[in-house]
Design a protein around this motif. Structure first.
Motif, PDB file in Angstrom:
ATOM      1  N   THR A   1       0.827  -1.207   0.000  1.00 14.83           N
ATOM      2  CA  THR A   1       0.000   0.000   0.000  1.00 14.83           C
ATOM      3  C   THR A   1       0.861   1.256   0.000  1.00 14.83           C
ATOM      4  OG1 THR A   1      -1.781  -1.154   1.161  1.00 14.83           O
ATOM      5  CG2 THR A   1      -1.808   1.250   1.246  1.00 14.83           C
ATOM      6  N   HIS A   2       1.971   1.226   0.723  1.00 19.36           N
ATOM      7  CA  HIS A   2       2.887   2.367   0.747  1.00 19.36           C
ATOM      8  C   HIS A   2       3.407   2.670  -0.654  1.00 19.36           C
ATOM      9  CE1 HIS A   2       5.968   5.118   2.250  1.00 19.36           C
ATOM     10  NE2 HIS A   2       6.850   4.457   1.520  1.00 19.36           N
ATOM     11  N   ALA A   3       3.787   1.638  -1.393  1.00 19.91           N
ATOM     12  CA  ALA A   3       4.275   1.825  -2.766  1.00 19.91           C
ATOM     13  C   ALA A   3       3.173   2.365  -3.665  1.00 19.91           C
ATOM     14  CB  ALA A   3       4.819   0.506  -3.307  1.00 19.91           C
ATOM     15  N   LEU A   4       1.964   1.838  -3.511  1.00 13.30           N
ATOM     16  CA  LEU A   4       0.846   2.303  -4.333  1.00 13.30           C
ATOM     17  C   LEU A   4       0.507   3.762  -4.045  1.00 13.30           C
ATOM     18  CD1 LEU A   4      -1.463  -0.843  -4.095  1.00 13.30           C
ATOM     19  CD2 LEU A   4      -0.288  -0.031  -6.151  1.00 13.30           C
ATOM     20  N   ARG A   5       0.583   4.163  -2.781  1.00 13.24           N
ATOM     21  CA  ARG A   5       0.286   5.554  -2.440  1.00 13.24           C
ATOM     22  C   ARG A   5       1.322   6.495  -3.059  1.00 13.24           C
ATOM     23  NH1 ARG A   5      -4.059   5.921   0.316  1.00 13.24           N
ATOM     24  NH2 ARG A   5      -4.648   4.489   1.992  1.00 13.24           N
ATOM     25  N   ARG A   6       2.562   6.080  -3.112  1.00  8.56           N
ATOM     26  CA  ARG A   6       3.583   6.898  -3.767  1.00  8.56           C
ATOM     27  C   ARG A   6       3.248   7.082  -5.245  1.00  8.56           C
ATOM     28  NH1 ARG A   6       9.570   4.906  -2.629  1.00  8.56           N
ATOM     29  NH2 ARG A   6       9.922   6.673  -4.068  1.00  8.56           N
ATOM     30  N   LEU A   7       2.819   6.011  -5.894  1.00 11.39           N
ATOM     31  CA  LEU A   7       2.466   6.080  -7.314  1.00 11.39           C
ATOM     32  C   LEU A   7       1.206   6.906  -7.537  1.00 11.39           C
ATOM     33  CD1 LEU A   7       3.169   2.354  -8.237  1.00 11.39           C
ATOM     34  CD2 LEU A   7       4.584   4.332  -8.831  1.00 11.39           C
ATOM     35  N   GLU A   8       0.314   6.888  -6.559  1.00 13.95           N
ATOM     36  CA  GLU A   8      -0.899   7.706  -6.644  1.00 13.95           C
ATOM     37  C   GLU A   8      -0.538   9.188  -6.500  1.00 13.95           C
ATOM     38  OE1 GLU A   8      -5.301   7.419  -4.659  1.00 13.95           O
ATOM     39  OE2 GLU A   8      -3.602   7.521  -3.267  1.00 13.95           O
ATOM     40  N   ARG A   9       0.326   9.497  -5.538  1.00  9.55           N
ATOM     41  CA  ARG A   9       0.687  10.898  -5.285  1.00  9.55           C
ATOM     42  C   ARG A   9       1.473  11.516  -6.435  1.00  9.55           C
ATOM     43  NH1 ARG A   9       1.746   9.029   0.089  1.00  9.55           N
ATOM     44  NH2 ARG A   9       3.948   8.853  -0.454  1.00  9.55           N
ATOM     45  N   ASP A  10       2.387  10.754  -7.022  1.00  9.82           N
ATOM     46  CA  ASP A  10       3.216  11.356  -8.081  1.00  9.82           C
ATOM     47  C   ASP A  10       2.560  11.300  -9.465  1.00  9.82           C
ATOM     48  OD1 ASP A  10       3.635   8.802  -9.181  1.00  9.82           O
ATOM     49  OD2 ASP A  10       5.663   8.602  -8.411  1.00  9.82           O
ATOM     50  N   GLY A  11       1.323  10.763  -9.533  1.00  7.30           N
ATOM     51  CA  GLY A  11       0.574  10.775 -10.780  1.00  7.30           C
ATOM     52  C   GLY A  11       0.830   9.610 -11.709  1.00  7.30           C
ATOM     53  N   THR A  12       1.664   8.655 -11.292  1.00  5.81           N
ATOM     54  CA  THR A  12       1.998   7.530 -12.159  1.00  5.81           C
ATOM     55  C   THR A  12       0.776   6.684 -12.498  1.00  5.81           C
ATOM     56  OG1 THR A  12       4.268   7.410 -11.331  1.00  5.81           O
ATOM     57  CG2 THR A  12       3.392   5.424 -12.373  1.00  5.81           C
ATOM     58  N   LEU A  13      -0.058   6.393 -11.510  1.00  6.56           N
ATOM     59  CA  LEU A  13      -1.241   5.572 -11.765  1.00  6.56           C
ATOM     60  C   LEU A  13      -2.163   6.253 -12.774  1.00  6.56           C
ATOM     61  CD1 LEU A  13      -2.155   4.258  -8.179  1.00  6.56           C
ATOM     62  CD2 LEU A  13      -0.845   3.103  -9.966  1.00  6.56           C
ATOM     63  N   ARG A  14      -2.346   7.551 -12.626  1.00  8.46           N
ATOM     64  CA  ARG A  14      -3.215   8.300 -13.546  1.00  8.46           C
ATOM     65  C   ARG A  14      -2.634   8.297 -14.963  1.00  8.46           C
ATOM     66  NH1 ARG A  14      -2.547  13.169 -15.353  1.00  8.46           N
ATOM     67  NH2 ARG A  14      -1.035  13.678 -13.717  1.00  8.46           N
ATOM     68  N   LEU A  15      -1.339   8.523 -15.090  1.00  6.86           N
ATOM     69  CA  LEU A  15      -0.715   8.578 -16.413  1.00  6.86           C
ATOM     70  C   LEU A  15      -0.776   7.221 -17.111  1.00  6.86           C
ATOM     71  CD1 LEU A  15       2.402  10.812 -15.646  1.00  6.86           C
ATOM     72  CD2 LEU A  15       0.374  11.430 -16.986  1.00  6.86           C
ATOM     73  N   LEU A  16      -0.587   6.156 -16.362  1.00  4.07           N
ATOM     74  CA  LEU A  16      -0.658   4.825 -16.959  1.00  4.07           C
ATOM     75  C   LEU A  16      -2.083   4.527 -17.428  1.00  4.07           C
ATOM     76  CD1 LEU A  16       1.637   2.711 -14.601  1.00  4.07           C
ATOM     77  CD2 LEU A  16       2.064   3.307 -17.005  1.00  4.07           C
ATOM     78  N   ALA A  17      -3.077   4.898 -16.630  1.00  5.69           N
ATOM     79  CA  ALA A  17      -4.466   4.666 -17.041  1.00  5.69           C
ATOM     80  C   ALA A  17      -4.788   5.442 -18.303  1.00  5.69           C
ATOM     81  CB  ALA A  17      -5.409   5.058 -15.909  1.00  5.69           C
ATOM     82  N   GLU A  18      -4.318   6.681 -18.402  1.00  6.27           N
ATOM     83  CA  GLU A  18      -4.572   7.488 -19.598  1.00  6.27           C
ATOM     84  C   GLU A  18      -3.897   6.896 -20.822  1.00  6.27           C
ATOM     85  OE1 GLU A  18      -3.233  11.379 -18.580  1.00  6.27           O
ATOM     86  OE2 GLU A  18      -4.967  11.824 -17.300  1.00  6.27           O
ATOM     87  N   LYS A  19      -2.761   6.267 -20.634  1.00  6.90           N
ATOM     88  CA  LYS A  19      -2.040   5.647 -21.751  1.00  6.90           C
ATOM     89  C   LYS A  19      -2.882   4.577 -22.434  1.00  6.90           C
ATOM     90  CE  LYS A  19       2.066   2.788 -22.652  1.00  6.90           C
ATOM     91  NZ  LYS A  19       3.309   2.209 -22.072  1.00  6.90           N
ATOM     92  N   TYR A  20      -3.727   3.886 -21.689  1.00  7.79           N
ATOM     93  CA  TYR A  20      -4.495   2.767 -22.231  1.00  7.79           C
ATOM     94  C   TYR A  20      -5.923   3.156 -22.606  1.00  7.79           C
ATOM     95  CZ  TYR A  20      -0.750  -0.500 -21.344  1.00  7.79           C
ATOM     96  OH  TYR A  20       0.459  -1.172 -21.400  1.00  7.79           O
ATOM     97  N   ARG A  21      -6.271   4.409 -22.542  1.00 12.59           N
ATOM     98  CA  ARG A  21      -7.616   4.837 -22.946  1.00 12.59           C
ATOM     99  C   ARG A  21      -7.617   5.332 -24.387  1.00 12.59           C
ATOM    100  NH1 ARG A  21     -11.441   4.463 -19.337  1.00 12.59           N
ATOM    101  NH2 ARG A  21     -10.953   4.461 -17.135  1.00 12.59           N
TER     102      ARG A  21
END
Length: 250
Positions: A230-250
């Protein structure tokens, strides 16, 4: 003040080895979902969930995942998770039935919308599941086999025909065997594009439901392991990585 700084420094000194310590979690790839896992598609688009998993490894190099050489259909993935034979599975939707069998990490990975795809010449708009249910008694709605989406439709009295993949569903739609395919927008967009059907089908205007994909955890996964992931996922959420990856596949 100096004492506080000393305590913080000491805590960080203890925390760093804990994060550096290697931890291997067992997982598996879900087959039949190219948006999630596409091992044969090359490094540019290997699958959204696989890229998110690799991003976790980048922010926490000591966190490893075994089992990525295995691909399983969704029902098999669910069984392995419920039996505790895998520790984590990236990208599963929540449902009351599932939450009785395993837990979920707190950080949402990306959101999906429930939509329908129809042939381009079909001008009907289904604004509610009740309207979709009424139409389905003439021709069943196509939906991926064994998914939470299929269960949702059955609960709404929608007559369905379950298929192995979105690709198969779109083929059946074009052959006139059904009038609607119900699925996740991100998956259907990918398959419509891959099949060159953009001019032959259309997406309905209604978003029937919106929900998030999560990392699923076996029921008895140690809390320390969950906290580290969860700590790793929160870091990816805060720095925008999760959002950017999701946008890549839309």
């Amino acid at each position: 003040m100096q004492r506080r700084l000393w305590l913080l420094s000491a805590w960080l000194g203890l925390a760093a080895p804990a994060l550096a310590q290697e931890l291997t979690l067992r997982t598996v790839q879900q087959s039949g979902s190219l948006v999630k896992y596409a091992p044969d598609a090359g490094q540019h688009r290997p699958g959204l969930c696989l890229e998110m998993l690799r991003a976790v490894q980048r922010v926490d190099p000591g966190l490893r995942f075994s089992g990525l050489d295995r691909q399983m259909p969704l029902r098999r993935v669910e069984r392995l998770l419920s039996e505790g034979q895998v520790d984590v599975v990236f990208c599963l939707l929540k449902s009351p039935e599932r939450e009785k069998q395993w837990r979920y990490a707190a950080v949402p990975l990306y959101s999906i919308r429930h939509v329908v795809v129809q042939r381009a010449g079909d001008e009907r708009d289904f604004e509610t599941l009740a309207e979709l249910a009424a139409s389905s008694h003439h021709k069943p709605v196509l939906v991926m086999r064994g998914t939470a989406l299929a269960r949702r439709l059955m609960e709404a009295d929608v007559a369905i025909a379950q298929v192995a993949s979105e690709r198969e569903a779109l083929q059946m739609l074009m052959l006139g065997r059904a009038d609607a395919v119900y699925g996740q927008d991100i998956n259907l967009q990918r398959h419509v594009g891959d099949a060159g059907l953009a001019s032959k089908v259309r997406f309905g205007r209604t978003i029937f439901h919106e929900e998030s994909q999560f990392v699923a955890l076996r029921a008895d996964l140690p809390p320390a392991h969950e906290e580290r992931l969860t700590h790793a996922l929160r870091r990816l959420e805060r720095d925008g990585t999760l959002r950017l990856l999701a946008e890549k596949y839309r």
